[in-house]
Design a protein around this motif. Structure first.
Motif, PDB file in Angstrom:
ATOM      1  N   THR A 157       0.935  -1.155  -0.173  1.00  0.00           N
ATOM      2  CA  THR A 157       0.013  -0.196   0.081  1.00  0.00           C
ATOM      3  C   THR A 157       0.728   1.094  -0.054  1.00  0.00           C
ATOM      4  O   THR A 157       2.185   1.182   0.245  1.00  0.00           O
ATOM      5  CB  THR A 157      -0.758  -0.201   1.451  1.00  0.00           C
ATOM      6  OG1 THR A 157      -0.203   0.128   2.362  1.00  0.00           O
ATOM      7  CG2 THR A 157      -1.703  -1.255   1.503  1.00  0.00           C
ATOM      8  N   ASP A 158       0.315   2.362  -0.166  1.00  0.00           N
ATOM      9  CA  ASP A 158       1.017   3.502  -0.336  1.00  0.00           C
ATOM     10  C   ASP A 158       1.624   3.795   1.239  1.00  0.00           C
ATOM     11  O   ASP A 158       2.714   4.450   1.202  1.00  0.00           O
ATOM     12  CB  ASP A 158       0.158   4.683  -0.553  1.00  0.00           C
ATOM     13  CG  ASP A 158      -0.140   4.956  -2.155  1.00  0.00           C
ATOM     14  OD1 ASP A 158       0.702   4.333  -2.913  1.00  0.00           O
ATOM     15  OD2 ASP A 158      -1.122   5.504  -2.638  1.00  0.00           O
ATOM     16  N   THR A 159       0.890   3.501   2.343  1.00  0.00           N
ATOM     17  CA  THR A 159       1.454   3.606   3.555  1.00  0.00           C
ATOM     18  C   THR A 159       2.686   2.875   3.603  1.00  0.00           C
ATOM     19  O   THR A 159       3.715   3.266   4.558  1.00  0.00           O
ATOM     20  CB  THR A 159       0.495   3.560   4.523  1.00  0.00           C
ATOM     21  OG1 THR A 159      -0.933   4.141   4.248  1.00  0.00           O
ATOM     22  CG2 THR A 159       0.695   3.765   6.052  1.00  0.00           C
ATOM     23  N   HIS A 183      10.066   8.140   6.412  1.00  0.00           N
ATOM     24  CA  HIS A 183       9.907   9.301   7.161  1.00  0.00           C
ATOM     25  C   HIS A 183      11.507   9.578   7.570  1.00  0.00           C
ATOM     26  O   HIS A 183      12.190   8.704   7.671  1.00  0.00           O
ATOM     27  CB  HIS A 183       9.205   9.166   8.350  1.00  0.00           C
ATOM     28  CG  HIS A 183       7.894   9.158   7.900  1.00  0.00           C
ATOM     29  ND1 HIS A 183       7.010   8.317   7.558  1.00  0.00           N
ATOM     30  CD2 HIS A 183       6.770  10.093   7.740  1.00  0.00           C
ATOM     31  CE1 HIS A 183       5.765   8.302   7.468  1.00  0.00           C
ATOM     32  NE2 HIS A 183       5.540   9.576   7.516  1.00  0.00           N
ATOM     33  N   ALA A 184      11.913  10.816   7.119  1.00  0.00           N
ATOM     34  CA  ALA A 184      13.358  11.350   7.525  1.00  0.00           C
ATOM     35  C   ALA A 184      13.173  12.371   8.793  1.00  0.00           C
ATOM     36  O   ALA A 184      12.306  13.173   8.638  1.00  0.00           O
ATOM     37  CB  ALA A 184      13.940  11.917   6.339  1.00  0.00           C
ATOM     38  N   LEU A 185      14.002  12.401   9.679  1.00  0.00           N
ATOM     39  CA  LEU A 185      14.273  13.362  10.558  1.00  0.00           C
ATOM     40  C   LEU A 185      15.084  14.610  10.015  1.00  0.00           C
ATOM     41  O   LEU A 185      16.238  14.212   9.622  1.00  0.00           O
ATOM     42  CB  LEU A 185      14.732  12.650  11.965  1.00  0.00           C
ATOM     43  CG  LEU A 185      14.764  13.801  13.036  1.00  0.00           C
ATOM     44  CD1 LEU A 185      13.710  14.134  13.529  1.00  0.00           C
ATOM     45  CD2 LEU A 185      15.626  12.839  14.167  1.00  0.00           C
ATOM     46  N   ARG A 223       7.986  13.196   4.833  1.00  0.00           N
ATOM     47  CA  ARG A 223       7.594  11.779   4.432  1.00  0.00           C
ATOM     48  C   ARG A 223       8.324  11.914   2.958  1.00  0.00           C
ATOM     49  O   ARG A 223       8.121  12.710   2.119  1.00  0.00           O
ATOM     50  CB  ARG A 223       6.173  11.632   4.102  1.00  0.00           C
ATOM     51  CG  ARG A 223       5.792  10.712   3.605  1.00  0.00           C
ATOM     52  CD  ARG A 223       4.207  10.536   3.440  1.00  0.00           C
ATOM     53  NE  ARG A 223       3.725  11.603   2.924  1.00  0.00           N
ATOM     54  CZ  ARG A 223       2.899  11.661   1.717  1.00  0.00           C
ATOM     55  NH1 ARG A 223       2.798  10.650   0.936  1.00  0.00           N
ATOM     56  NH2 ARG A 223       2.527  12.763   1.420  1.00  0.00           N
ATOM     57  N   ILE A 224       9.074  10.923   2.713  1.00  0.00           N
ATOM     58  CA  ILE A 224       9.786  10.610   1.464  1.00  0.00           C
ATOM     59  C   ILE A 224       9.003   9.397   0.595  1.00  0.00           C
ATOM     60  O   ILE A 224       8.565   8.310   1.412  1.00  0.00           O
ATOM     61  CB  ILE A 224      10.846  10.094   1.472  1.00  0.00           C
ATOM     62  CG1 ILE A 224      11.843  11.206   2.356  1.00  0.00           C
ATOM     63  CG2 ILE A 224      11.777   9.898   0.386  1.00  0.00           C
ATOM     64  CD1 ILE A 224      13.301  10.810   2.642  1.00  0.00           C
TER      65      ILE A 224
END
Length: 69
Positions: free
Chosen positions: A2-4, A9-11, A19-20
């Motif tokens: 899925t897209d999720t 995620h990058a800090l 979100r990448i």
């Protein structure tokens, strides 16, 4: 997938997260704008040419690919 599940995620150094995700066809104009706003020097270093046409081709490659999953 899925897209999720495909999201990463990058800090950032300022403590925020981003979100990448893989670019898709809907992102083509934004990717092209990113490349078009680069300096001629940056274009030359990235594409080995200072041509704006290189930016158009790169945006098409990045955004027009089918999403994996």
């Amino acid at each position: 997938m899925t897209d999720t599940a495909a999201q990463v995620h990058a800090l950032l150094t300022d403590g925020t997260t981003m979100r990448i995700r893989q670019a898709g066809p809907d992102d083509r104009d934004e990717v092209l704008r990113l490349y078009e706003e680069m300096s001629p020097e940056n274009l030359r270093l990235r594409f080995f040419a200072a041509s704006r046409r290189s930016a158009e081709k790169a945006a098409a490659r990045v955004a027009d690919q089918p999403r994996r999953g």
